[in-house]
Design a protein around this motif. Structure first.
Motif, short mmCIF file in Angstrom:
data_model
loop_
_atom_site.label_atom_id
_atom_site.label_comp_id
_atom_site.label_asym_id
_atom_site.label_seq_id
_atom_site.Cartn_x
_atom_site.Cartn_y
_atom_site.Cartn_z
N THR A 281 20.80 57.79 60.82
CA THR A 281 20.94 57.70 59.37
C THR A 281 20.78 56.26 58.92
O THR A 281 21.38 55.35 59.51
CB THR A 281 22.32 58.22 58.90
OG1 THR A 281 22.50 59.56 59.36
CG2 THR A 281 22.43 58.18 57.39
N ASN A 283 21.65 53.95 55.72
CA ASN A 283 22.58 53.99 54.58
C ASN A 283 22.36 52.80 53.66
O ASN A 283 22.08 51.69 54.12
CB ASN A 283 24.03 53.94 55.07
CG ASN A 283 24.43 55.19 55.81
OD1 ASN A 283 24.62 56.23 55.20
ND2 ASN A 283 24.55 55.09 57.13
N THR A 285 24.79 51.40 50.45
CA THR A 285 25.99 51.63 49.65
C THR A 285 26.15 50.52 48.63
O THR A 285 25.81 49.35 48.90
CB THR A 285 27.25 51.70 50.53
OG1 THR A 285 27.42 50.46 51.22
CG2 THR A 285 27.15 52.83 51.53
N ARG A 319 26.42 56.00 47.48
CA ARG A 319 25.79 55.98 48.81
C ARG A 319 24.53 56.80 48.79
O ARG A 319 24.53 57.95 48.34
CB ARG A 319 26.75 56.53 49.86
CG ARG A 319 26.15 56.69 51.25
CD ARG A 319 27.21 57.18 52.22
NE ARG A 319 26.66 57.46 53.54
CZ ARG A 319 26.29 58.67 53.96
NH1 ARG A 319 26.42 59.72 53.14
NH2 ARG A 319 25.81 58.84 55.17
N ALA A 321 21.55 58.00 51.52
CA ALA A 321 21.31 58.05 52.97
C ALA A 321 20.16 58.98 53.28
O ALA A 321 19.96 60.01 52.63
CB ALA A 321 22.58 58.52 53.70
#
Length: 777
Positions: A281, A283, A285, A319, A321
């Protein structure tokens, strides 16, 4: 009858009063320092000090009649020393005490001396936040990180001596971590640390208590602070505060804005029933945090004080992802998922309090009402693509409301200079509600269909009623504090409309501390207490979190309370340049709460919470701070715990802890260099363990305009590109899960800090020195 007898004790003590005047100009001297020391052989170490009010008047309650040494002084005046012989109980009026002005102008007065950074009392350890700590802190968490035995994990949660369930107070009032994050660092005056808290503190404080004391102006005028910090990766920390004192009013206001952006990479390798599975993953944020505070303090007279505090805070988390799931099942498949996860947390916190000081300032009666409300709006949605073909979407939302009201009152009575007792009552009303829904998107019909298996309402109401009594005895060769606390808990959780599991429990929680000084600078302290940990809503809520498609999380509404027993032996050394604190301790817990992960027949992992059979911890903590020629200031903090966990046939044991070092060095040309390194070990899990997480920073600053303006540059997490790496491994009979999370934490910041108005800490500093000097005469 008990209250009447108490009042008789409070009001029938010898009382000394008077008024301080300028002998040359015949006007009152405000805020003069009046100190009395008994010269009786039996109580020669006893001393009492008090400030006169804005009209020069003072009133001091004394423990007994006899001979006393009177010392009166004020800035810009010659001090006065004389002997008094009090023969009778009641009030003795000294009339007008006249002080002669000195020939030295106020701005030429210089105070020499050094207040110890750390003060170790029988019931608490006080970290006096010094100038260097404030100059090198960009947030309130930076100040806390420098306190003895305090550390922070990768998410900014407070850890005290390796334990996470820390009770946070601000000026003695319950507070949340969000409130602490919003405090401007310049407003923090002291940090009180209780590793083994006594009966006057909530039994929920299983991890200890941290009480943050904020600054208050003692004289008319204003002061403030403005700070602006900007950095790479959108890491900004801005705040401002102002404090105004005018007559009987004290008004404080502050505002804080923090932003943070992270990009990272997660890699999960799973093996379920012997079949491998991988998840990767990327990410991104974004976090934004805002906090505003407005506080009023009104002192209508010398003995009464009213307080009102209003706080509002907001937290926004976003977030994004992109995950790739791949397995070697038959038939194999590759699943790509795009996730959006926004979260909002607005909160309100308010408090009203009243304190009455009796003729003896050590005796006081206080009342307080507090209200705290937090709303969490959490939503996430998955857009899936399986083997190149569009598949169904999945979305879930959780609307949580947490509301807490607290009513508390306490009475403190100093029997004499060596004995004190305290009693109090408290009532906490908690109302929690979680409304969550899950939906599945049908691409054929282009509609969202509800998922009733993971939708519902969870209500959790809790009332806590408490009463306590505590006694303190201070002898020259030993000191003791002992107390007992009773708490009753009424629970009323509801799962949808079909399950109601209300119950009531009550317990007694004893605590005792015994301190034995072995010299003027060394002492040993033995402590024992019992505490309770009530499971939070997150542990009890049966809602299933399916953000990770291969690993779901759910609560357990049948959890029992934890009961903690804590015993500690502490040694401390406090000299002018060195402070050392070393402790060995043992903790054993009944019904400890831990997560438990199992593999389901569908090939997925499911985690819930259970009460373990046993949790035992033995540990050692060491803190040392020292200075070299007042140029180099260093502190070293270390904690090492050995923990054993057991749940039926499952057991796990191992070491956890943390270590840190902080160095500050004054350089020529008004430069200040500060660096720190902290290593935080992951807590021990029933089925796994985590790798350590580290944080480091290096800051260089320079002062201008006599210290009012400071410009600095700061680099956080020097070294690897992925300094924010932390690893967790879970293992069971049918599965293994290894998670590696990498975050790009390295950031470069620049900022400036400007001080407004007249800072009044020098006056408090001077009073401390004079009071200490008087005791040593």
């Amino acid at each position: 009858m008990l209250f009447a007898s108490l009042l008789s004790i409070l009001f029938f003590q010898p009382i000394l009063k008077g008024i301080v005047y300028d002998a040359s100009h015949d006007h009152p001297v405000p805020y003069a320092w009046i100190a009395l020391q008994s010269v009786d052989a039996a109580t020669s170490s006893a001393s009492i000090g008090r400030l006169s009010d804005s009209t020069g008047r003072f009133q001091i309650a004394l423990p007994d009649t006899g001979m006393y040494r009177l010392h009166v002084e004020a800035i810009g005046y010659q001090s006065l020393d004389t002997l008094l012989h009090l023969l009778n109980d009641g009030t003795t009026d000294l009339g007008i005490i006249k002080l002669l002005p000195t020939a030295i102008a106020l701005h030429e007065v210089k105070i020499s001396g050094k207040r110890s950074t750390i003060e170790n009392r029988v019931d608490k350890l006080i970290f006096h936040v010094n100038e260097i700590t404030l100059l090198t802190a960009t947030t309130s968490l930076d100040v806390l990180r420098k306190a003895p035995m305090v550390s922070l994990d990768e998410q900014g949660n407070l850890i005290l001596r390796g334990r996470r369930n820390v009770k946070i107070l601000v000026n003695g009032m319950p507070a949340t971590l969000d409130m602490v994050r919003g405090l401007p660092p310049a407003i923090i005056q002291d940090i009180e640390i209780m590793t083994v808290p006594g009966a006057s503190y909530d039994a929920e404080a299983t991890g200890g208590v941290i009480n943050i004391i904020t600054r208050k102006r003692r004289f008319d005028g204003y002061e403030g602070n403005l700070s602006v910090v900007t950095g790479t990766r959108n890491r900004n920390s801005d705040y401002g505060y102002i404090a105004i004192r005018k007559g009987k009013w004290n008004i404080n206001g502050s505002y804080t804005l923090n932003t943070l952006k992270n990009t990272g990479y997660n890699s999960i390798e799973r093996s379920i029933f012997g079949k491998p599975f991988t998840e990767n993953t990327n990410n991104t944020t974004q976090e934004t945090y805002q906090f505003g505070n407005l506080a009023f303090i009104f002192q209508p007279g010398e003995h009464d004080e009213f307080g009102l505090s209003l706080n509002a805070y907001g937290y926004r988390f976003t977030r994004s992802a992109f995950s790739t799931y791949q397995n070697s099942f038959q038939p194999p498949y590759v699943l790509q998922i795009f996730t959006q996860h926004p979260t909002q947390e607005p909160g309100l916190y308010g408090s009203m309090d009243y304190t009455h000081h009796f003729a003896n300032p050590a005796n006081q009666l206080s009342f307080a009402i507090l209200l705290n409300q937090l709303i969490t709006l959490d939503h996430y949605a998955h857009t899936a693509n399986s083997n190149g073909n569009a598949s169904a979407w999945y979305a879930s939302s959780d609307h949580t409301r947490f509301r807490e009201m607290t009513f508390q009152s306490s009475l403190v009575h100093a029997i004499n200079t060596k004995q004190k007792w305290e009693t109090g009552v408290k009532w906490i009303i908690r109302n929690n509600r979680s409304l969550y829904t899950s939906e599945q998107y049908n691409p054929t019909q282009h509609i969202w269909l509800p998922d009733p298996s993971n939708s519902g309402t969870f209500r959790y109401n809790q009332d806590v009623i408490a009463a306590y009594a505590q006694y303190t005895l201070l002898q020259k060769s030993w000191q003791m504090q002992a107390g007992i606390r009773w708490e009753g808990t009424a629970l009323h959780p509801e799962w949808t409309d079909t399950m109601d599991i209300g119950r009531f429990t009550s317990s007694l929680f004893p605590s005792i501390k015994l301190r034995i000084p072995v010299s003027s600078t060394q002492q040993f302290t033995w402590s024992y207490t019992q505490k309770i940990a009530r499971p939070s809503t997150d542990y009890l809520n049966n809602y299933t979190d399916k953000m990770d498609l291969q690993h779901s999380y759910t609560g357990n509404s049948q959890l029992q309370n934890e009961r903690l027993h804590d015993a500690e032996l502490e040694y401390s050394l406090n000299t002018e340049n060195i402070y050392l604190d070393a402790s060995v301790y043992a903790l054993w817990t009944t019904h400890p709460i831990s997560s438990l992960t199992l593999a389901s027949d569908s090939g997925q992992l499911q985690t819930s919470y259970v009460n373990l059979n046993k949790q035992h911890t033995e540990g050692i903590s060491i803190y040392i701070s020292f200075s070299v020629f007042h140029i180099l200031q260093t502190s070293i903090n270390g904690v090492c715990n050995y923990t054993r966990l057991q749940y039926h046939q499952l057991s796990h044991e191992g070491l956890t802890g943390n270590a840190g070092i902080d160095l500050s060095c004054r350089l020529p040309a008004h430069l200040l260099l500060n660096g720190d390194l902290n290593i935080q070990f992951k807590p021990l899990l029933l089925q796994g363990y985590g790798q350590p997480f580290r944080y480091n920073s290096l800051q260089l600053s320079r002062a201008f305009f006599h210290g009012k303006l400071r410009v600095f540059t700061l680099v956080e997490n020097l070294g690897n590109r992925f300094t924010g790496r932390y690893t967790t491994t879970l293992q069971g009979a049918d599965f293994q899960e290894h998670t590696v999370s990498d975050f790009r934490f390295t950031s470069w910041k620049i900022g400036l800090n400007y001080r407004l108005g007249q800072q009044n800490s020098t006056r408090r500093y001077r009073q401390k020195i004079l009071n200490t000097d008087l005791k040593s005469k």
